[in-house]
Design a protein around this motif. Structure first.
Motif, PDB file in Angstrom:
ATOM      1  N   LYS A 299      23.686 -66.464 -10.379  1.00  0.00           N
ATOM      2  CA  LYS A 299      24.820 -65.617 -10.752  1.00  0.00           C
ATOM      3  C   LYS A 299      24.938 -65.515 -12.268  1.00  0.00           C
ATOM      4  O   LYS A 299      25.164 -64.426 -12.817  1.00  0.00           O
ATOM      5  CB  LYS A 299      26.107 -66.181 -10.164  1.00  0.00           C
ATOM      6  CG  LYS A 299      27.340 -65.352 -10.533  1.00  0.00           C
ATOM      7  CD  LYS A 299      28.573 -65.779  -9.753  1.00  0.00           C
ATOM      8  CE  LYS A 299      29.756 -64.865 -10.071  1.00  0.00           C
ATOM      9  NZ  LYS A 299      30.915 -65.141  -9.219  1.00  0.00           N
ATOM     10  N   PHE A 300      24.785 -66.633 -12.957  1.00  0.00           N
ATOM     11  CA  PHE A 300      24.857 -66.624 -14.414  1.00  0.00           C
ATOM     12  C   PHE A 300      23.775 -65.729 -15.001  1.00  0.00           C
ATOM     13  O   PHE A 300      24.042 -64.889 -15.877  1.00  0.00           O
ATOM     14  CB  PHE A 300      24.732 -68.049 -14.942  1.00  0.00           C
ATOM     15  CG  PHE A 300      24.808 -68.145 -16.434  1.00  0.00           C
ATOM     16  CD1 PHE A 300      26.026 -68.213 -17.083  1.00  0.00           C
ATOM     17  CD2 PHE A 300      23.657 -68.159 -17.199  1.00  0.00           C
ATOM     18  CE1 PHE A 300      26.100 -68.297 -18.461  1.00  0.00           C
ATOM     19  CE2 PHE A 300      23.713 -68.244 -18.582  1.00  0.00           C
ATOM     20  CZ  PHE A 300      24.941 -68.316 -19.217  1.00  0.00           C
ATOM     21  N   MET A 301      22.550 -65.884 -14.523  1.00  0.00           N
ATOM     22  CA  MET A 301      21.441 -65.092 -15.059  1.00  0.00           C
ATOM     23  C   MET A 301      21.631 -63.605 -14.760  1.00  0.00           C
ATOM     24  O   MET A 301      21.242 -62.743 -15.559  1.00  0.00           O
ATOM     25  CB  MET A 301      20.120 -65.587 -14.486  1.00  0.00           C
ATOM     26  CG  MET A 301      19.746 -67.008 -14.890  1.00  0.00           C
ATOM     27  SD  MET A 301      19.567 -67.216 -16.678  1.00  0.00           S
ATOM     28  CE  MET A 301      18.080 -66.261 -16.966  1.00  0.00           C
ATOM     29  N   GLY A 302      22.258 -63.304 -13.625  1.00  0.00           N
ATOM     30  CA  GLY A 302      22.533 -61.906 -13.307  1.00  0.00           C
ATOM     31  C   GLY A 302      23.500 -61.280 -14.303  1.00  0.00           C
ATOM     32  O   GLY A 302      23.319 -60.124 -14.722  1.00  0.00           O
ATOM     33  N   ILE A 303      24.509 -62.033 -14.703  1.00  0.00           N
ATOM     34  CA  ILE A 303      25.453 -61.530 -15.714  1.00  0.00           C
ATOM     35  C   ILE A 303      24.729 -61.293 -17.030  1.00  0.00           C
ATOM     36  O   ILE A 303      24.937 -60.272 -17.707  1.00  0.00           O
ATOM     37  CB  ILE A 303      26.618 -62.522 -15.897  1.00  0.00           C
ATOM     38  CG1 ILE A 303      27.439 -62.618 -14.615  1.00  0.00           C
ATOM     39  CG2 ILE A 303      27.505 -62.109 -17.077  1.00  0.00           C
ATOM     40  CD1 ILE A 303      28.435 -63.757 -14.607  1.00  0.00           C
ATOM     41  N   VAL A 304      23.881 -62.241 -17.418  1.00  0.00           N
ATOM     42  CA  VAL A 304      23.119 -62.097 -18.660  1.00  0.00           C
ATOM     43  C   VAL A 304      22.279 -60.822 -18.626  1.00  0.00           C
ATOM     44  O   VAL A 304      22.260 -60.040 -19.591  1.00  0.00           O
ATOM     45  CB  VAL A 304      22.226 -63.335 -18.888  1.00  0.00           C
ATOM     46  CG1 VAL A 304      21.259 -63.105 -20.043  1.00  0.00           C
ATOM     47  CG2 VAL A 304      23.081 -64.570 -19.138  1.00  0.00           C
ATOM     48  N   ASP A 305      21.582 -60.595 -17.504  1.00  0.00           N
ATOM     49  CA  ASP A 305      20.744 -59.396 -17.395  1.00  0.00           C
ATOM     50  C   ASP A 305      21.578 -58.122 -17.473  1.00  0.00           C
ATOM     51  O   ASP A 305      21.174 -57.139 -18.125  1.00  0.00           O
ATOM     52  CB  ASP A 305      19.969 -59.431 -16.075  1.00  0.00           C
ATOM     53  CG  ASP A 305      18.898 -60.516 -16.041  1.00  0.00           C
ATOM     54  OD1 ASP A 305      18.532 -61.019 -17.125  1.00  0.00           O
ATOM     55  OD2 ASP A 305      18.445 -60.863 -14.936  1.00  0.00           O
ATOM     56  N   GLU A 306      22.737 -58.109 -16.825  1.00  0.00           N
ATOM     57  CA  GLU A 306      23.588 -56.917 -16.844  1.00  0.00           C
ATOM     58  C   GLU A 306      24.148 -56.656 -18.240  1.00  0.00           C
ATOM     59  O   GLU A 306      24.243 -55.498 -18.673  1.00  0.00           O
ATOM     60  CB  GLU A 306      24.726 -57.081 -15.838  1.00  0.00           C
ATOM     61  CG  GLU A 306      24.269 -57.016 -14.381  1.00  0.00           C
ATOM     62  CD  GLU A 306      25.434 -57.177 -13.422  1.00  0.00           C
ATOM     63  OE1 GLU A 306      26.503 -56.598 -13.704  1.00  0.00           O
ATOM     64  OE2 GLU A 306      25.279 -57.884 -12.415  1.00  0.00           O
ATOM     65  N   LEU A 307      24.524 -57.702 -18.952  1.00  0.00           N
ATOM     66  CA  LEU A 307      25.018 -57.531 -20.316  1.00  0.00           C
ATOM     67  C   LEU A 307      23.939 -56.932 -21.214  1.00  0.00           C
ATOM     68  O   LEU A 307      24.201 -56.028 -22.009  1.00  0.00           O
ATOM     69  CB  LEU A 307      25.484 -58.874 -20.889  1.00  0.00           C
ATOM     70  CG  LEU A 307      26.862 -59.360 -20.430  1.00  0.00           C
ATOM     71  CD1 LEU A 307      27.062 -60.828 -20.798  1.00  0.00           C
ATOM     72  CD2 LEU A 307      27.962 -58.510 -21.069  1.00  0.00           C
ATOM     73  N   ARG A 308      22.727 -57.428 -21.085  1.00  0.00           N
ATOM     74  CA  ARG A 308      21.637 -56.926 -21.927  1.00  0.00           C
ATOM     75  C   ARG A 308      21.254 -55.498 -21.551  1.00  0.00           C
ATOM     76  O   ARG A 308      20.843 -54.715 -22.413  1.00  0.00           O
ATOM     77  CB  ARG A 308      20.441 -57.868 -21.833  1.00  0.00           C
ATOM     78  CG  ARG A 308      20.752 -59.212 -22.501  1.00  0.00           C
ATOM     79  CD  ARG A 308      19.521 -59.966 -22.903  1.00  0.00           C
ATOM     80  NE  ARG A 308      19.875 -60.987 -23.873  1.00  0.00           N
ATOM     81  CZ  ARG A 308      19.580 -62.273 -23.765  1.00  0.00           C
ATOM     82  NH1 ARG A 308      18.916 -62.701 -22.702  1.00  0.00           N
ATOM     83  NH2 ARG A 308      19.930 -63.126 -24.698  1.00  0.00           N
TER      84      ARG A 308
END
Length: 453
Positions: A299-308
């Motif tokens: 979930k954390f990595m998904g947020i990072v990818d969406e922000l980028r």
């Protein structure tokens, strides 16, 4: 016999520890006391009132407060020998947690006040001045923000061109290592219009950048003028409409409250800076579960990818705890790998320390101190490497810098890049408070050097 200073000439010295919210709280306490005739003392020896604004997050926080109180007591006694009275108050999260124990252990303390009662500070001090030793750690029914005095334009200008504004307090997450739900209470958000009013007042007095604060700032759910609940994106949109305001930031976020519309705000709102502080605490799902974080690495990595994907060039920072009870070497290696994969531009990292009253303090598999120290050193070495690489990547680029203050030598001014990097350049002082383009020419250990374009 000691005598109090005349009301019009009293001075207060506030020493704050810990998070940005404590910095904000300190300013609001000084605002509340200004109407009582208090001005700010530049040194503790000149203060008629000393306030220790404490933090309960770090290891042995309570003992550090009593150690500091011992030093304040020396000032108190020295002034008393000259016939001068010094009031001593303990505020903040240690005050909330310890309450009357502080009065029992340090006889010189006059007042203990928790973070939800700062609006009552003048009345509490009057009680203390009459001879009572006062403890105020109940969560009051009224909202303190409705009663806190607004800072004067002169006070705002004296604090610089960047300001903190608390919009949300408290936490409902109950991470197993954390005392915040017990010291700050349940999550509560300020009404949207009140925040907008505060920020307009700051911008009118010369503040160019605000950082919106909350224990879980992206859990903001303030009511608008019509009684509808609005999230953080809606608040940011309203603030972006204030012409004099140049930059908006927010901290600290929780992954479970990171919504799609907030991610899209980084794409849509130019005044929202491309820098997000998003604590993850560990790169191991097993440890995250034991921490009761209620999110996993995916979930954390998904947020990072969406922000980028939403905003090119966005930078990230995070919080990490090493040596949580039961953490294995494999768990720690997973944390190192997460830091590498996400390319964190910076991070705050700490050794786990048991906090009284938390579930993690009762766990049997406490990690040896030497192991925690070794892991922290490795994590921080990785963080330094990534931060230096991030800074080095800006050399040769032209970036917008909000200049905030004079530099270390004549003719130099200093400010911040959109990614919170400290930047120094030679330039006129009339640029302070303004955004200007700077070509970055070199890096230093904790800052960048550049030339005005």
């Amino acid at each position: 016999m000691t005598t109090p200073a005349p009301a019009a000439s009293r001075k207060v010295f506030v020493k704050s520890y810990g998070c940005q919210m404590n910095v904000y709280d300190a300013e609001r306490m000084k605002d509340a006391l200004a109407g009582e005739g208090y001005s700010e003392a530049s040194v503790i020896e000149d203060a008629d009132l000393v306030i220790l604004n404490t933090c309960h997050i770090r290891e042995r926080a309570t003992e550090k407060v009593f150690s500091e109180l011992g030093k304040v007591r020396e000032v108190h006694d020295a002034r008393a020998a000259r016939g001068e009275k010094t009031m001593i108050a303990v505020a903040g999260c240690v005050a909330q947690a310890e309450g009357g124990e502080i009065l029992r252990r340090q006889a010189a303390v006059d007042l203990v006040v928790g973070p939800q009662s700062y609006h009552r500070l003048p009345d509490l001090l009057r009680r203390a001045e009459s001879g009572a030793r006062v403890v105020e750690t109940e969560f009051p029914p009224e909202d303190k923000f409705d009663h806190l005095a607004a800072p004067s334009p002169t006070a705002i200008r004296g604090r610089g061109v960047a300001a903190f504004v608390t919009i949300q307090e408290g936490c409902d997450k109950f991470c197993s290592f954390c005392v915040v739900p017990f010291t700050r209470g349940a999550e509560a958000s300020r009404p949207l219009a009140r925040v907008v009013e505060d920020v307009k007042r700051l911008a009118d007095a010369g503040v160019a950048e605000v950082t919106l604060l909350g224990q879980n700032v992206n859990a903001y759910h303030g009511l608008d003028e019509g009684g509808a609940t609005r999230g953080l994106r809606s608040l940011i949109e309203r603030l972006a409409g204030i012409d004099a305001l140049k930059r908006i930031r927010y901290t600290t976020s929780h992954p479970n409250d990171f919504s799609g519309d907030l991610i899209a705000a980084h794409r849509d709102i130019d005044k929202l800076m491309p820098f997000v502080h998003l604590p993850v605490q560990s790169g191991s799902d097993r440890v995250l579960k034991a921490m009761n974080r209620k999110h996993d690495v995916a979930k954390f990595m998904g947020i990072v990818d969406e922000l980028r994907a939403a905003r090119a060039g966005i930078a990230l920072s995070s919080d990490f705890i090493v040596g949580f009870p039961g953490e294995t070497e494999a768990d720690f290696e997973a944390t190192l790998e997460l830091m590498r994969q996400t390319g964190m531009a910076s991070a705050f990292s700490f050794k786990y320390s048991p906090r009284p009253g938390t579930k993690a303090a009762e766990l049997a598999e406490q990690v040896p101190e030497a192991v925690k120290a070794e892991r922290l050193a490795r994590l921080q070495a990785q963080e330094i490497q990534q931060r230096q690489a991030f800074n080095a990547a800006t050399v040769g680029r032209v970036v917008d810098v909000l200049f905030e203050k004079k530099g270390r030598h004549a003719g130099q001014i200093g400010g911040k890049s959109p990614w919170l990097q400290a930047v120094h350049a030679d330039g006129p002082e009339d640029l302070i408070g303004r955004v200007a383009s700077v070509k970055i020419t070199s890096t230093k250990p904790n800052s960048l050097a550049g030339e005005l374009v």
